[in-house]
Motif scaffolding. Structure first.
Motif, PDB file in Angstrom:
ATOM      1  N   GLU A   1      13.773 -11.562  11.636  1.00  0.00           N
ATOM      2  CA  GLU A   1      13.319 -10.572  11.381  1.00  0.00           C
ATOM      3  C   GLU A   1      14.233 -10.883   9.963  1.00  0.00           C
ATOM      4  N   PHE A   2      13.843 -10.797   8.714  1.00  0.00           N
ATOM      5  CA  PHE A   2      14.837 -11.022   7.585  1.00  0.00           C
ATOM      6  C   PHE A   2      14.731  -9.523   6.083  1.00  0.00           C
ATOM      7  N   VAL A   3      15.126  -9.245   5.659  1.00  0.00           N
ATOM      8  CA  VAL A   3      14.885  -8.936   4.980  1.00  0.00           C
ATOM      9  C   VAL A   3      15.761  -9.068   3.712  1.00  0.00           C
ATOM     10  N   VAL A   4      15.071  -8.716   2.349  1.00  0.00           N
ATOM     11  CA  VAL A   4      15.444  -9.355   0.631  1.00  0.00           C
ATOM     12  C   VAL A   4      15.805  -7.911   0.262  1.00  0.00           C
ATOM     13  N   VAL A   5      16.384  -7.819  -0.583  1.00  0.00           N
ATOM     14  CA  VAL A   5      16.740  -6.771  -1.578  1.00  0.00           C
ATOM     15  C   VAL A   5      17.036  -6.827  -2.779  1.00  0.00           C
ATOM     16  N   LEU A   6      15.993  -6.552  -3.076  1.00  0.00           N
ATOM     17  CA  LEU A   6      16.273  -7.153  -4.722  1.00  0.00           C
ATOM     18  C   LEU A   6      15.562  -5.795  -5.790  1.00  0.00           C
ATOM     19  N   ILE A   7      16.077  -6.111  -7.852  1.00  0.00           N
ATOM     20  CA  ILE A   7      15.253  -5.651  -8.231  1.00  0.00           C
ATOM     21  C   ILE A   7      14.558  -6.155  -9.414  1.00  0.00           C
ATOM     22  N   ALA A   8      13.503  -5.793  -9.107  1.00  0.00           N
ATOM     23  CA  ALA A   8      12.143  -6.543  -9.577  1.00  0.00           C
ATOM     24  C   ALA A   8      10.962  -5.073  -9.493  1.00  0.00           C
ATOM     25  N   ASP A   9       9.939  -5.840 -10.751  1.00  0.00           N
ATOM     26  CA  ASP A   9       8.795  -4.638 -11.209  1.00  0.00           C
ATOM     27  C   ASP A   9       7.903  -4.918  -9.103  1.00  0.00           C
ATOM     28  N   PRO A  10       6.987  -4.473  -9.089  1.00  0.00           N
ATOM     29  CA  PRO A  10       5.765  -4.975  -8.058  1.00  0.00           C
ATOM     30  C   PRO A  10       5.465  -5.914  -8.270  1.00  0.00           C
ATOM     31  N   ASP A  11       4.546  -6.447  -9.597  1.00  0.00           N
ATOM     32  CA  ASP A  11       3.804  -7.154  -9.448  1.00  0.00           C
ATOM     33  C   ASP A  11       5.310  -9.029  -9.546  1.00  0.00           C
ATOM     34  N   SER A  12       6.549  -8.954  -9.476  1.00  0.00           N
ATOM     35  CA  SER A  12       7.236  -9.676  -9.378  1.00  0.00           C
ATOM     36  C   SER A  12       7.359 -10.272  -8.057  1.00  0.00           C
ATOM     37  N   ALA A  13       8.325  -8.601  -7.528  1.00  0.00           N
ATOM     38  CA  ALA A  13       8.524  -8.955  -6.790  1.00  0.00           C
ATOM     39  C   ALA A  13       7.636  -9.408  -5.171  1.00  0.00           C
TER      40      ALA A  13
ATOM     41  N   ALA B   1       1.483  -8.758   2.285  1.00  0.00           N
ATOM     42  CA  ALA B   1       0.918  -7.098   2.134  1.00  0.00           C
ATOM     43  C   ALA B   1       2.287  -6.374   1.840  1.00  0.00           C
ATOM     44  N   SER B   2       1.126  -5.242   1.145  1.00  0.00           N
ATOM     45  CA  SER B   2       2.711  -4.696   0.356  1.00  0.00           C
ATOM     46  C   SER B   2       2.119  -3.176   0.316  1.00  0.00           C
TER      47      SER B   2
END
Length: 429
Positions: free
Chosen positions: A349-361, A426-427
């Protein structure tokens, strides 16, 4: 008048007129001085030299032709001039010079020992390589009274870089040229004057001439037979190095090398505590610190679970499984933006944390999914790696700092993607 009985004595007897010219001399002094003294000024024959004992009733005078031959004289004022009497004191003078040198050496040794002690205390406070380098450069310059000093260290990549101080040769020759000499020789290098420099390296001698440097001392930082750096002192005045110069340099370099090893070990331990051993990505603890230090009110978490990873471990073994994890880590890092954080959460399992709007994410998550599903050259055709990915976006200030909540939501979304057949995004919500 000097009679025959005086001539026979192994002592100095001189009679001077009011202008300090010799008017009479005994035979012993004539033989001792090697010239006819009568008629000559005293300062043509003898010169005053310092007396170690600083006695007030005698004076030491050396032959003007041979400064190592010395007389101890007593001056007696008379109505018609001055009388000088004395004995040969060459041995006494030589012993005094040796004693003065020993006293001076003892003073320098005491000063340098204090410098080493002070340096040891200062080194103990250093927590970074940069701070350690600064302390070493300053201490070395003080110890040798050098106009300039520099420290260069080998990085983890093996490249030697200046980390503190100034190098007067910076614009004249490659920075590494003078630094690598003591490291290659594995000993302290001392150069006094251009003649010695020419013997060492004509290129360095040319740089010294252009930079106005008269001498330099360079010492390698060595630990377990490996050279990890160097410190160099530059002198713009004539400098001759005494016997204590090399031991002092070795002591300073040894202390600095030991502290450098400790600083690097501490850094590796701290890195290991915050990074995954297999992929070298930040680990779960690192994510916790990120949540404490970063405003996550507009953050997105992408949770990635590998499909097909268990089959790789079962059929090919854990070594191939670890290689899959490392390759996935490389692909994830290559497909995120600067500032985004990729971490291994555990297992596959991997996790990515970023600052982005939902569509860009979601677009970034799709890019990561496509990167993961590309072929792996070291796997057989029957084995493939895919990714089920969940995305959770912070809803505002109420989620700020609560990265665990976002990870849980993204994890739930990932299970939704896996339940739909996997290899999709999936969101949450």
């Amino acid at each position: 008048m000097i009679g025959p009985e005086i001539d026979a004595l192994p002592v100095v007897v001189l009679l001077l007129d009011a202008d300090d010219r010799v008017i009479e001399s005994n035979d012993w002094f004539r033989r001792w001085i090697g010239v006819e003294p009568v008629g000559r000024a005293l300062d043509e024959l003898l010169v005053v030299v310092p007396d170690f004992l600083d006695e007030t009733d005698t004076v030491l005078m050396a032959s003007a032709a041979d400064p190592e031959r010395v007389l101890m004289l007593v001056r007696e004022r008379r109505s018609d001039g001055t009388a000088l009497t004395g004995i040969d004191a060459s041995d006494r003078y030589a012993a005094g010079k040796r004693l003065r040198r020993l006293h001076a050496l003892a003073d320098r040794t005491q000063t340098r020992l204090q410098l080493i002690m002070d340096a040891s205390i200062a080194f103990a406070t250093a927590t970074t390589e940069e701070r350690l380098s600064q302390i070493l450069a300053i201490t070395a310059a003080q110890a040798y009274q050098a106009e300039e000093s520099a420290v260069a260290l080998c990085g983890e990549d093996g490249v030697l870089r200046r980390t503190a101080g100034t190098n007067p040769f910076h614009d004249l020759i490659p920075e590494s040229l003078i630094s690598t000499v003591p490291m290659r020789l594995r000993q302290v290098v001392k150069v006094s004057g251009l003649t010695e420099a020419e013997q060492l390296s004509p290129v360095i001698a040319s740089a010294m001439r252009q930079a106005g440097v008269d001498a330099f001392l360079a010492a390698p930082l060595q630990l377990d037979e490996a050279a990890t750096g160097v410190f160099i002192c530059f002198f713009r005045h004539p400098r001759v190095f005494d016997d204590e110069a090399t031991p002092l340099a070795e002591a300073l370099a040894g202390q600095a090398a030991q502290k450098l090893a400790a600083v690097r070990l501490q850094r590796r331990l701290e890195h290991a505590a915050m990074h995954d051993e297999t992929t070298d990505l930040p680990n779960r603890r690192s994510l916790e610190d990120l949540a404490a230090l970063t405003d996550l009110s507009h953050a997105t978490v992408i949770f990635i679970d590998l499909d097909g990873f268990k089959a790789v471990n079962d059929h090919l073994g854990h070594d191939f499984g670890d290689e899959v994890l490392r390759e996935v880590a490389r692909r994830l890092q290559a497909n995120v933006r600067e500032g985004d954080v990729v971490a291994r959460y555990g297992g596959d399992e991997f996790v990515v944390v970023l600052i982005a709007d939902p569509d860009s994410a979601v677009e970034i998550a799709e890019r990561l999914r496509r990167a993961v599903e590309e072929d792996y050259a070291f796997l057989t055709e029957s084995l493939s790696i895919r990714a089920s990915i969940g995305v959770a976006h912070a809803r505002g200030p109420s989620d700020a700092g609560n990265v665990d909540q976002l990870i849980r939501l993204a994890d739930q979304a990932m299970y939704m993607a896996k339940a739909r057949g996997g290899n999709q995004v999936a969101s949450a919500g």
